[in-house]
Design a protein around this motif. Structure first.
Motif, PDB file in Angstrom:
ATOM      1  N   GLU A  98       3.277   3.460  -2.112  1.00  0.00           N
ATOM      2  CA  GLU A  98       3.609   3.604  -0.694  1.00  0.00           C
ATOM      3  C   GLU A  98       2.970   4.877  -0.138  1.00  0.00           C
ATOM      4  N   ARG A  99       2.451   4.792   1.087  1.00  0.00           N
ATOM      5  CA  ARG A  99       1.808   5.930   1.750  1.00  0.00           C
ATOM      6  C   ARG A  99       2.272   6.023   3.195  1.00  0.00           C
ATOM      7  N   SER A 100       2.218   7.232   3.722  1.00  0.00           N
ATOM      8  CA  SER A 100       2.450   7.470   5.139  1.00  0.00           C
ATOM      9  C   SER A 100       1.083   7.507   5.824  1.00  0.00           C
ATOM     10  N   PHE A 101       0.924   6.774   6.917  1.00  0.00           N
ATOM     11  CA  PHE A 101      -0.331   6.704   7.662  1.00  0.00           C
ATOM     12  C   PHE A 101      -0.109   7.205   9.079  1.00  0.00           C
ATOM     13  N   THR A 102      -1.172   7.749   9.671  1.00  0.00           N
ATOM     14  CA  THR A 102      -1.160   8.147  11.071  1.00  0.00           C
ATOM     15  C   THR A 102      -2.458   7.669  11.708  1.00  0.00           C
ATOM     16  N   LEU A 103      -2.350   7.066  12.910  1.00  0.00           N
ATOM     17  CA  LEU A 103      -3.519   6.644  13.675  1.00  0.00           C
ATOM     18  C   LEU A 103      -3.546   7.431  14.969  1.00  0.00           C
ATOM     19  N   GLY A 104      -4.728   7.938  15.322  1.00  0.00           N
ATOM     20  CA  GLY A 104      -4.895   8.675  16.568  1.00  0.00           C
ATOM     21  C   GLY A 104      -6.218   8.341  17.228  1.00  0.00           C
ATOM     22  N   TYR A 105      -6.285   8.503  18.553  1.00  0.00           N
ATOM     23  CA  TYR A 105      -7.525   8.333  19.304  1.00  0.00           C
ATOM     24  C   TYR A 105      -7.571   9.443  20.336  1.00  0.00           C
ATOM     25  N   ASP A 106      -8.732  10.063  20.518  1.00  0.00           N
ATOM     26  CA  ASP A 106      -8.796  11.295  21.302  1.00  0.00           C
ATOM     27  C   ASP A 106      -9.256  11.156  22.752  1.00  0.00           C
ATOM     28  N   THR A 107      -9.401   9.951  23.266  1.00  0.00           N
ATOM     29  CA  THR A 107      -9.925   9.788  24.618  1.00  0.00           C
ATOM     30  C   THR A 107      -9.016   8.880  25.453  1.00  0.00           C
ATOM     31  N   ALA A 108      -8.708   9.319  26.684  1.00  0.00           N
ATOM     32  CA  ALA A 108      -7.857   8.533  27.577  1.00  0.00           C
ATOM     33  C   ALA A 108      -8.567   7.249  28.002  1.00  0.00           C
ATOM     34  N   GLY A 109      -7.784   6.213  28.250  1.00  0.00           N
ATOM     35  CA  GLY A 109      -8.322   4.946  28.730  1.00  0.00           C
ATOM     36  C   GLY A 109      -8.372   3.863  27.669  1.00  0.00           C
ATOM     37  N   VAL A 110      -8.167   4.234  26.404  1.00  0.00           N
ATOM     38  CA  VAL A 110      -8.164   3.268  25.307  1.00  0.00           C
ATOM     39  C   VAL A 110      -6.846   3.433  24.554  1.00  0.00           C
ATOM     40  N   THR A 111      -6.158   2.311  24.306  1.00  0.00           N
ATOM     41  CA  THR A 111      -4.917   2.341  23.535  1.00  0.00           C
ATOM     42  C   THR A 111      -4.989   1.330  22.390  1.00  0.00           C
TER      43      THR A 111
END
Length: 173
Positions: A98-111
């Motif tokens: 089992e692992r903990s994951f994080t997703l991020g995106y650095d630019t507004a306008g995309v989700t």
């Protein structure tokens, strides 16, 4: 007499131990081997293109390259109500634990809305939505897959602009 012999032996052992550890620096060389795998194969963080256009596996890596979007529009890649048959990409925990994951995106306008499978994909639940100000963190069991729906909002973006280009980051701990 035996007491003196024991005390002398302990003293000799302690003297030897202290004497051998008295150095100021040391260098030890060892061989190391690293194996790199493609995103879609057995890499620890599996990234696989989904069922929609614009997200592909280009070379060894997941590629998101959406072209020719209209200005002042909203474009959705995948369907959260039908995530079993329609998603932009998936993230798979290819590690054996089992692992903990994080997703991020650095630019507004995309989700990116993330979905976790229930008993099957028809009853998946939303883990949250990633945007330029909000990352989503979740825990995934070994071999567990998380699916993403991508939404692009071109409101206020000029034709030919690269305002929505950014960096998608997936971290595992």
């Amino acid at each position: 007499m035996q007491r003196r012999t024991v005390i002398a032996s302990v003293g000799a052992i302690l003297g030897t131990s202290v004497g051998t550890a008295a150095y100021t620096s040391a260098t030890v060389t060892r061989d190391a081997t690293f194996a790199v795998a493609t995103d879609a194969s057995s890499a620890l963080i599996g990234l696989n293109a989904g069922t929609t256009a614009g997200v592909t596996e280009s070379g060894d890596a997941l590629s998101i390259a959406v072209q020719d979007l209209n200005t002042d529009g909203t474009f959705v890649y995948g369907d959260g109500a039908n995530i079993d048959t329609s998603h932009a990409f998936s993230i798979i925990n290819n590690d054996g634990s089992e692992r903990s994951f994080t997703l991020g995106y650095d630019t507004a306008g995309v989700t990116f809305e993330l979905f976790q499978q229930g008993t099957d994909w028809t009853d998946a639940t939303s883990l949250g939505t990633v945007d330029s100000t909000t990352d989503v963190t979740w825990t995934a069991a070994a071999a567990e897959e998380i699916r993403a729906v991508m939404t692009i909002d071109t409101t206020g973006v000029a034709s030919g602009a690269t305002d929505l280009d950014g960096t998608l980051t997936v971290s595992a701990n």
